[in-house]
Design a protein around this motif. Structure first.
Motif, PDB file in Angstrom:
ATOM      1  N   MET A 117       1.878 -11.082  -5.014  1.00 34.12           N
ATOM      2  CA  MET A 117       3.191 -10.939  -4.445  1.00 34.12           C
ATOM      3  C   MET A 117       4.104 -10.372  -5.832  1.00 34.12           C
ATOM      4  SD  MET A 117       5.031 -10.814  -1.904  1.00 34.12           S
ATOM      5  CE  MET A 117       5.550 -11.798  -0.405  1.00 34.12           C
ATOM      6  N   ASN A 118       3.832 -10.884  -6.961  1.00 33.13           N
ATOM      7  CA  ASN A 118       4.465 -10.487  -8.115  1.00 33.13           C
ATOM      8  C   ASN A 118       4.571  -9.079  -8.378  1.00 33.13           C
ATOM      9  OD1 ASN A 118       6.118 -11.063 -10.443  1.00 33.13           O
ATOM     10  ND2 ASN A 118       4.293 -11.256 -11.747  1.00 33.13           N
ATOM     11  N   ASN A 119       3.377  -8.314  -8.082  1.00 31.01           N
ATOM     12  CA  ASN A 119       3.160  -6.831  -8.567  1.00 31.01           C
ATOM     13  C   ASN A 119       4.120  -6.307  -7.511  1.00 31.01           C
ATOM     14  OD1 ASN A 119       1.406  -7.132 -10.210  1.00 31.01           O
ATOM     15  ND2 ASN A 119      -0.245  -6.834  -9.090  1.00 31.01           N
ATOM     16  N   TYR A 120       4.302  -6.821  -6.150  1.00 28.86           N
ATOM     17  CA  TYR A 120       5.592  -6.134  -5.175  1.00 28.86           C
ATOM     18  C   TYR A 120       6.926  -6.065  -5.801  1.00 28.86           C
ATOM     19  CZ  TYR A 120       8.228  -5.605  -1.046  1.00 28.86           C
ATOM     20  OH  TYR A 120       9.169  -5.081  -0.091  1.00 28.86           O
ATOM     21  N   PHE A 121       7.329  -7.310  -6.532  1.00 31.23           N
ATOM     22  CA  PHE A 121       8.580  -7.422  -6.886  1.00 31.23           C
ATOM     23  C   PHE A 121       8.827  -6.547  -8.255  1.00 31.23           C
ATOM     24  CE2 PHE A 121       8.295 -11.448  -4.711  1.00 31.23           C
ATOM     25  CZ  PHE A 121       9.201 -11.287  -3.798  1.00 31.23           C
ATOM     26  N   GLN A 122       7.733  -6.475  -8.997  1.00 28.83           N
ATOM     27  CA  GLN A 122       7.777  -5.476 -10.180  1.00 28.83           C
ATOM     28  C   GLN A 122       7.844  -4.257  -9.764  1.00 28.83           C
ATOM     29  OE1 GLN A 122       4.009  -6.706 -12.199  1.00 28.83           O
ATOM     30  NE2 GLN A 122       5.324  -7.892 -13.555  1.00 28.83           N
ATOM     31  N   PHE A 123       7.152  -3.632  -8.696  1.00 31.93           N
ATOM     32  CA  PHE A 123       7.122  -2.362  -8.185  1.00 31.93           C
ATOM     33  C   PHE A 123       8.579  -2.218  -7.547  1.00 31.93           C
ATOM     34  CE2 PHE A 123       6.507   0.723  -4.534  1.00 31.93           C
ATOM     35  CZ  PHE A 123       6.066   1.796  -5.309  1.00 31.93           C
ATOM     36  N   GLN A 124       9.207  -2.996  -6.802  1.00 33.73           N
ATOM     37  CA  GLN A 124      10.573  -2.948  -6.443  1.00 33.73           C
ATOM     38  C   GLN A 124      11.476  -2.807  -7.292  1.00 33.73           C
ATOM     39  OE1 GLN A 124      10.376  -1.934  -3.066  1.00 33.73           O
ATOM     40  NE2 GLN A 124      11.251  -3.545  -2.174  1.00 33.73           N
TER      41      GLN A 124
END
Length: 70
Positions: free
Chosen positions: A1-8
């Motif tokens: 989920m952390n990667n999702y926020f970094q991508f966002q």
């Protein structure tokens, strides 16, 4: 989920930088100059992020290899 926020966060940063750089007056239709500017801005942003990531990966590998040799 952390990667999702970094991508966002990256997408948000990209959008903000390129919009501020390329769009003088928002309107119902984008002119060719603004469209080309946005394409170039996105490409430069992506190229820069790839280069930085590759550089960091190389440094991390070098540090790990030097640590293993101790």
């Amino acid at each position: 989920m952390n990667n999702y926020f970094q991508f966002q966060a990256i997408i948000h940063d990209l959008t903000e930088k390129c919009w501020d750089t390329c769009i003088d007056r928002p309107g119902p239709k984008m002119d060719g100059k603004s469209e080309n500017c946005l394409k170039n801005c996105v490409q430069r942003f992506l190229d820069t992020n790839i280069a930085v990531t590759q550089n960091l990966e190389a440094k991390a590998t070098n540090i790990l290899n030097n640590h293993d040799n101790l």
